[in-house]
Design a protein around this motif. Structure first.
Motif, short mmCIF file in Angstrom:
data_model
loop_
_atom_site.label_atom_id
_atom_site.label_comp_id
_atom_site.label_asym_id
_atom_site.label_seq_id
_atom_site.Cartn_x
_atom_site.Cartn_y
_atom_site.Cartn_z
N TYR A 260 0.86 2.32 -5.22
CA TYR A 260 -0.09 1.49 -4.75
C TYR A 260 -1.01 2.26 -3.56
O TYR A 260 -1.97 1.94 -3.08
CB TYR A 260 0.32 0.27 -3.88
N GLY A 261 -0.47 3.42 -3.04
CA GLY A 261 -1.09 4.38 -1.98
C GLY A 261 -2.13 5.14 -2.66
O GLY A 261 -3.07 5.92 -2.11
N ILE A 262 -1.87 5.33 -4.01
CA ILE A 262 -2.69 6.19 -4.86
C ILE A 262 -3.79 5.43 -5.54
O ILE A 262 -4.99 5.60 -5.68
CB ILE A 262 -2.05 6.90 -5.84
N ARG B 237 -9.18 2.15 2.43
CA ARG B 237 -8.25 3.45 2.21
C ARG B 237 -7.97 3.80 0.87
O ARG B 237 -7.79 4.97 0.53
CB ARG B 237 -6.76 2.72 2.70
N VAL B 238 -7.67 2.93 -0.08
CA VAL B 238 -7.30 3.48 -1.55
C VAL B 238 -8.67 3.28 -2.29
O VAL B 238 -8.92 1.98 -2.60
CB VAL B 238 -6.25 2.45 -2.04
N ARG B 239 -9.22 4.32 -2.43
CA ARG B 239 -10.69 3.99 -3.42
C ARG B 239 -10.52 3.59 -4.79
O ARG B 239 -11.70 3.18 -5.28
CB ARG B 239 -11.58 5.32 -2.96
N ARG C 196 -5.34 1.22 -6.58
CA ARG C 196 -5.16 -0.30 -6.19
C ARG C 196 -4.47 -1.10 -7.40
O ARG C 196 -3.88 -1.99 -6.93
CB ARG C 196 -6.47 -0.86 -5.83
N TYR D 262 -7.58 -2.18 2.79
CA TYR D 262 -6.80 -1.54 1.89
C TYR D 262 -7.86 -1.20 0.84
O TYR D 262 -7.67 0.05 0.41
CB TYR D 262 -5.95 -2.56 0.90
N ASP E 4 0.84 -1.16 -0.02
CA ASP E 4 -0.01 0.09 -0.10
C ASP E 4 0.97 1.32 -0.04
O ASP E 4 0.47 2.23 0.34
CB ASP E 4 -0.95 0.02 1.17
#
Length: 177
Positions: free
Chosen positions: A105-107, A167-169, A109, A164, A101
């Motif tokens: 991957y934090g921006i 958190r990451v839409r 999925r 996850y 993530d």
């Protein structure tokens, strides 16, 4: 591809092995892989025929812009591979796999699919073919099918994936999908 493959051979041979494994277990994914391959081949064949017979005239500025997009996307492709040691060509949950993530991957999925979309849509323009672009456009739908199936597999088998997703839409396009 040759440069990236060589780097992986020496720096991450396990990842290279996973990327070369094309034996898809999921029926839906086998269809996705077949459709992607067909679109890829058709796009290059049509681009060649377009060049031979002069069916379309893509302005030079479009070819240059598409070339820049292709190079940036390929750099991001390499970055996604660096970030995710679990990145496999097949949809599966691997032994001891953790949710990645950080970074791209934090921006998103599915940054790998986002990048391949940019690659697939830039290639025909780099080759100077509007008709080839029409062959590559259905790849967007193919990726949507792949992502939906992959998310079902990951939600069912990868611990922490549901959190996850909250958190990451966004899957492949920030603020849209």
């Amino acid at each position: 591809m040759l440069v990236l493959g060589t780097v992986l051979l020496f720096k991450a041979p396990g990842l290279l092995e996973k990327r070369l494994n094309a034996k898809e277990g999921e029926k839906t994914q086998r269809g996705v892989v077949a459709a992607s391959g067909l679109l890829f081949v058709a796009g290059f064949v049509v681009a060649g025929l377009d060049f031979r017979f002069g069916w379309s005239a893509v302005p030079l500025w479009v070819v240059i812009a598409a070339s820049a997009v292709l190079l940036i996307a390929y750099g991001l492709y390499a970055e996604v591979m660096r970030e995710n040691a679990y990145l496999s060509r097949t949809v599966e949950v691997q032994k001891n796999q953790k949710v990645v993530d950080s970074g791209l991957y934090g921006i998103l999925r599915h940054p790998m699919y986002a990048v391949t979309l940019w690659l697939f849509l830039a290639i025909p323009l780099v080759l100077g073919s509007w008709w080839s672009l029409l062959c590559f456009l259905p790849y967007v739908a193919v990726i949507v099918v792949r992502i939906r199936n992959e998310e079902r597999v990951l939600s069912a088998g990868l611990e922490g994936y549901e959190a996850y997703k909250k958190r990451v839409r966004y899957r492949i396009l920030p603020f849209i999908w």
